[in-house]
Design a protein around this motif. Structure first.
Motif, PDB file in Angstrom:
ATOM      1  N   ARG A  58       2.650 -56.073  31.199  1.00 23.53           N
ATOM      2  CA  ARG A  58       2.732 -56.311  29.760  1.00 23.53           C
ATOM      3  C   ARG A  58       2.317 -57.736  29.447  1.00 23.53           C
ATOM      4  O   ARG A  58       2.465 -58.635  30.249  1.00 23.53           O
ATOM      5  N   ARG A  59       1.820 -57.933  28.226  1.00 21.84           N
ATOM      6  CA  ARG A  59       1.352 -59.243  27.797  1.00 21.84           C
ATOM      7  C   ARG A  59       2.224 -59.790  26.682  1.00 21.84           C
ATOM      8  O   ARG A  59       1.726 -60.082  25.604  1.00 21.84           O
ATOM      9  N   PRO A  60       3.536 -59.927  26.874  1.00 27.78           N
ATOM     10  CA  PRO A  60       4.372 -60.390  25.760  1.00 27.78           C
ATOM     11  C   PRO A  60       3.895 -61.741  25.232  1.00 27.78           C
ATOM     12  O   PRO A  60       3.508 -62.619  25.986  1.00 27.78           O
ATOM     13  N   GLY A  61       3.910 -61.857  23.908  1.00 25.25           N
ATOM     14  CA  GLY A  61       3.508 -63.114  23.292  1.00 25.25           C
ATOM     15  C   GLY A  61       2.018 -63.237  23.050  1.00 25.25           C
ATOM     16  O   GLY A  61       1.581 -64.144  22.365  1.00 25.25           O
ATOM     17  N   THR A  62       1.221 -62.331  23.626  1.00 24.11           N
ATOM     18  CA  THR A  62      -0.222 -62.438  23.442  1.00 24.11           C
ATOM     19  C   THR A  62      -0.776 -61.329  22.557  1.00 24.11           C
ATOM     20  O   THR A  62      -1.981 -61.218  22.422  1.00 24.11           O
ATOM     21  N   TYR A  63       0.093 -60.514  21.982  1.00 26.63           N
ATOM     22  CA  TYR A  63      -0.375 -59.444  21.110  1.00 26.63           C
ATOM     23  C   TYR A  63      -0.903 -60.029  19.807  1.00 26.63           C
ATOM     24  O   TYR A  63      -0.350 -60.965  19.260  1.00 26.63           O
ATOM     25  N   ALA A 123       0.209 -54.112  20.398  1.00 25.22           N
ATOM     26  CA  ALA A 123       1.398 -53.931  21.230  1.00 25.22           C
ATOM     27  C   ALA A 123       1.625 -52.450  21.530  1.00 25.22           C
ATOM     28  O   ALA A 123       1.928 -52.066  22.664  1.00 25.22           O
ATOM     29  N   ALA A 124       1.478 -51.595  20.502  1.00 28.12           N
ATOM     30  CA  ALA A 124       1.673 -50.157  20.701  1.00 28.12           C
ATOM     31  C   ALA A 124       0.631 -49.594  21.661  1.00 28.12           C
ATOM     32  O   ALA A 124       0.952 -48.768  22.524  1.00 28.12           O
ATOM     33  N   MET A 125      -0.613 -50.024  21.531  1.00 33.23           N
ATOM     34  CA  MET A 125      -1.667 -49.532  22.415  1.00 33.23           C
ATOM     35  C   MET A 125      -1.425 -49.942  23.861  1.00 33.23           C
ATOM     36  O   MET A 125      -1.847 -49.249  24.780  1.00 33.23           O
ATOM     37  N   ASP A 126      -0.755 -51.059  24.054  1.00 32.89           N
ATOM     38  CA  ASP A 126      -0.412 -51.478  25.411  1.00 32.89           C
ATOM     39  C   ASP A 126       0.555 -50.472  26.047  1.00 32.89           C
ATOM     40  O   ASP A 126       0.514 -50.235  27.242  1.00 32.89           O
ATOM     41  N   VAL A 127       1.403 -49.850  25.230  1.00 35.40           N
ATOM     42  CA  VAL A 127       2.368 -48.870  25.730  1.00 35.40           C
ATOM     43  C   VAL A 127       1.707 -47.506  25.934  1.00 35.40           C
ATOM     44  O   VAL A 127       1.967 -46.833  26.930  1.00 35.40           O
TER      45      VAL A 127
END
Length: 144
Positions: free
Chosen positions: A5-10, A16-20
């Protein structure tokens, strides 16, 4: 391999949803689990074309993200069922308008011609029936 995950870089909520849910199979797994909890083999049949390795990997990622719940039963032989968490149900509800858009703007008449009416096959909800029908219709018709 687990997704990092890339927290803080969305850039935005969609990012963010597409990362999931990113990838070809995760959304189809979510649609299958919207109907009822499933065992691994049932999920594999509900998502034609997915390999066991990819299904196992995606289920682990969705479980880590709090979207899918894995329940192990102390039985012989052992039994494991996968179901949606409340977070997963909310995600499916958010994806429903996207499915409607695809049916209207991508599948178009091909979808409307095969939608039919009547009760959902196999006791499936209308949403699950629409998702299953989407699997049966090619995304691009003709050859130009």
């Amino acid at each position: 391999m687990a997704t990092v995950r890339r927290p803080g870089t969305y850039v935005c909520g969609v990012d963010a949803a597409m990362d999931v849910i990113g990838g070809k199979w995760k959304v189809l797994i979510l649609w299958a689990l919207a109907v009822r909890p499933c065992r691994f083999g049932e999920l594999r049949r509900e998502v034609p074309g997915i390999t066991e390795k990819v299904l196992a990997s995606h289920l682990r990622e969705l479980e880590t993200d709090g979207i899918v719940h894995r329940e192990e039963y102390e039985e012989v032989p052992p039994r494991v069922e996968y179901s949606l968490t409340p977070r997963g149900v909310a995600l499916n509800e958010a994806l429903e308008p996207l499915g409607a858009w695809g049916r209207e703007h991508v599948l178009g008449d091909a979808y409307r011609g095969g939608a039919g009416g009547g009760p959902a096959p196999g006791g499936r909800s209308a949403t699950a029936r629409r998702a299953r029908e989407d699997h049966d219709v090619p995304l691009v018709a003709g050859g130009a």
